[in-house]
Motif scaffolding. Sequence first.
Motif, PDB file in Angstrom:
ATOM      1  N   TYR A  50       0.830  -1.205   0.000  1.00  0.00           N
ATOM      2  CA  TYR A  50       0.000   0.000   0.000  1.00  0.00           C
ATOM      3  C   TYR A  50       0.865   1.256   0.000  1.00  0.00           C
ATOM      4  CZ  TYR A  50      -4.747  -1.889   0.608  1.00  0.00           C
ATOM      5  OH  TYR A  50      -5.969  -2.491   0.407  1.00  0.00           O
ATOM      6  N   ARG A  51       1.933   1.219   0.765  1.00  0.00           N
ATOM      7  CA  ARG A  51       2.815   2.388   0.840  1.00  0.00           C
ATOM      8  C   ARG A  51       3.442   2.680  -0.522  1.00  0.00           C
ATOM      9  NH1 ARG A  51       8.029   3.064   4.906  1.00  0.00           N
ATOM     10  NH2 ARG A  51       8.378   5.298   4.574  1.00  0.00           N
ATOM     11  N   ALA A  52       3.879   1.621  -1.200  1.00  0.00           N
ATOM     12  CA  ALA A  52       4.486   1.791  -2.518  1.00  0.00           C
ATOM     13  C   ALA A  52       3.465   2.310  -3.525  1.00  0.00           C
ATOM     14  CB  ALA A  52       5.076   0.466  -2.995  1.00  0.00           C
ATOM     15  N   LEU A  53       2.252   1.751  -3.492  1.00  0.00           N
ATOM     16  CA  LEU A  53       1.199   2.185  -4.419  1.00  0.00           C
ATOM     17  C   LEU A  53       0.815   3.637  -4.162  1.00  0.00           C
ATOM     18  CD1 LEU A  53      -1.068  -1.006  -4.432  1.00  0.00           C
ATOM     19  CD2 LEU A  53       0.345  -0.164  -6.316  1.00  0.00           C
ATOM     20  N   GLU A  54       0.870   4.041  -2.898  1.00  0.00           N
ATOM     21  CA  GLU A  54       0.544   5.435  -2.573  1.00  0.00           C
ATOM     22  C   GLU A  54       1.634   6.368  -3.076  1.00  0.00           C
ATOM     23  OE1 GLU A  54      -1.562   7.913   1.017  1.00  0.00           O
ATOM     24  OE2 GLU A  54      -0.517   6.048   1.515  1.00  0.00           O
ATOM     25  N   LEU A  55       2.894   5.947  -2.947  1.00  0.00           N
ATOM     26  CA  LEU A  55       4.004   6.750  -3.445  1.00  0.00           C
ATOM     27  C   LEU A  55       3.939   6.891  -4.962  1.00  0.00           C
ATOM     28  CD1 LEU A  55       6.922   5.406  -1.230  1.00  0.00           C
ATOM     29  CD2 LEU A  55       6.126   7.766  -1.320  1.00  0.00           C
ATOM     30  N   TYR A 101      21.959   4.021 -11.560  1.00  0.00           N
ATOM     31  CA  TYR A 101      22.256   5.451 -11.624  1.00  0.00           C
ATOM     32  C   TYR A 101      21.445   6.235 -10.592  1.00  0.00           C
ATOM     33  CZ  TYR A 101      25.338   5.595 -15.694  1.00  0.00           C
ATOM     34  OH  TYR A 101      26.398   5.460 -16.543  1.00  0.00           O
ATOM     35  N   ILE A 102      20.197   5.857 -10.403  1.00  0.00           N
ATOM     36  CA  ILE A 102      19.373   6.528  -9.394  1.00  0.00           C
ATOM     37  C   ILE A 102      19.971   6.319  -8.006  1.00  0.00           C
ATOM     38  CG2 ILE A 102      17.145   6.411  -8.190  1.00  0.00           C
ATOM     39  CD1 ILE A 102      15.824   6.036 -10.909  1.00  0.00           C
ATOM     40  N   GLU A 103      20.387   5.089  -7.717  1.00  0.00           N
ATOM     41  CA  GLU A 103      20.989   4.805  -6.401  1.00  0.00           C
ATOM     42  C   GLU A 103      22.260   5.614  -6.205  1.00  0.00           C
ATOM     43  OE1 GLU A 103      19.193   0.250  -6.111  1.00  0.00           O
ATOM     44  OE2 GLU A 103      21.309   0.555  -6.594  1.00  0.00           O
ATOM     45  N   TYR A 139      16.197   1.759   0.153  1.00  0.00           N
ATOM     46  CA  TYR A 139      14.991   2.535   0.434  1.00  0.00           C
ATOM     47  C   TYR A 139      15.332   3.615   1.464  1.00  0.00           C
ATOM     48  CZ  TYR A 139      10.078   3.633   1.315  1.00  0.00           C
ATOM     49  OH  TYR A 139       8.873   4.295   1.428  1.00  0.00           O
ATOM     50  N   ARG A 140      16.090   3.236   2.481  1.00  0.00           N
ATOM     51  CA  ARG A 140      16.480   4.195   3.511  1.00  0.00           C
ATOM     52  C   ARG A 140      17.412   5.270   2.937  1.00  0.00           C
ATOM     53  NH1 ARG A 140      15.916   2.833   9.071  1.00  0.00           N
ATOM     54  NH2 ARG A 140      14.494   1.078   9.326  1.00  0.00           N
ATOM     55  N   ILE A 141      18.335   4.839   2.079  1.00  0.00           N
ATOM     56  CA  ILE A 141      19.254   5.792   1.453  1.00  0.00           C
ATOM     57  C   ILE A 141      18.473   6.816   0.631  1.00  0.00           C
ATOM     58  CG2 ILE A 141      21.007   6.053  -0.363  1.00  0.00           C
ATOM     59  CD1 ILE A 141      22.217   5.071   2.219  1.00  0.00           C
ATOM     60  N   LEU A 151      12.450   8.466  -5.535  1.00  0.00           N
ATOM     61  CA  LEU A 151      11.880   7.320  -4.819  1.00  0.00           C
ATOM     62  C   LEU A 151      10.785   6.661  -5.649  1.00  0.00           C
ATOM     63  CD1 LEU A 151      11.789   5.586  -2.290  1.00  0.00           C
ATOM     64  CD2 LEU A 151      10.234   7.242  -1.260  1.00  0.00           C
ATOM     65  N   ARG A 152       9.926   7.455  -6.254  1.00  0.00           N
ATOM     66  CA  ARG A 152       8.849   6.902  -7.085  1.00  0.00           C
ATOM     67  C   ARG A 152       9.418   6.090  -8.247  1.00  0.00           C
ATOM     68  NH1 ARG A 152       3.653  10.702  -8.144  1.00  0.00           N
ATOM     69  NH2 ARG A 152       3.003  11.041  -6.002  1.00  0.00           N
TER      70      ARG A 152
END
Length: 204
Positions: A50-55, A101-103, A139-141, A151-152
């Motif tokens: 749910y958290r991921a879908l909300e993001l 690259y995003i990381e 995820y924390r980074i 993040l999205r």
Amino acid sequence: MTSSKVYLEIVKQLREMITIDGLKPGDKIPSERELSERLNFGRSSVREAYRALELLGLIETRRGEGTFIRDFRGNQLVQLLGTFILQDEKAKRDVFETKNYIEMDCLRLVLQRMDDHHLAILHDWINKEEHFTDDEFFYRIIEMSDNHLFLRIWLILKEYYYSLNPIQDTYKFEDYILLLNGLAEKDEAKTLSAYYNLRNLSSF
């Protein structure tokens, strides 16, 4: 079942449930507890989905009211990306490269924005967690980089990456420590070198 497979299965079954029940944007969907009982998945796994879908902007939670489907018909990013990836072998490699690259960009942002307090929290977490996943670490980074769009995009890419590569890579705990040491020293070269070592990369 791995955590990423659990996530994908929950999303898949929720999508089927929405279709079967004839739900549309603005309609309420089951709560975390209700969906957990209905699908027989752990509450924490449902909460993560749910958290991921909300993001991703696909659902929204309204305090005291519940969780609702958002009107995302004007944004077909997920469907377009899925079609693109599944039909093009090069695109599959691009997913892995773009995720990396995003990381790395988020690591650079963390170097600029992180203070000693945030680093101490990350150190405490990594030392207390007996087992943690690569996803949980990054995820924390990415949260610490304070870039919501990164993040999205990362959440979308990692799920596609795992759907195309069901066998997840394993990483050494020591490599995460080396990465944290680079962050602690605010040394970009050392941090990125540790990241390349973690991902077993030479060059893109």
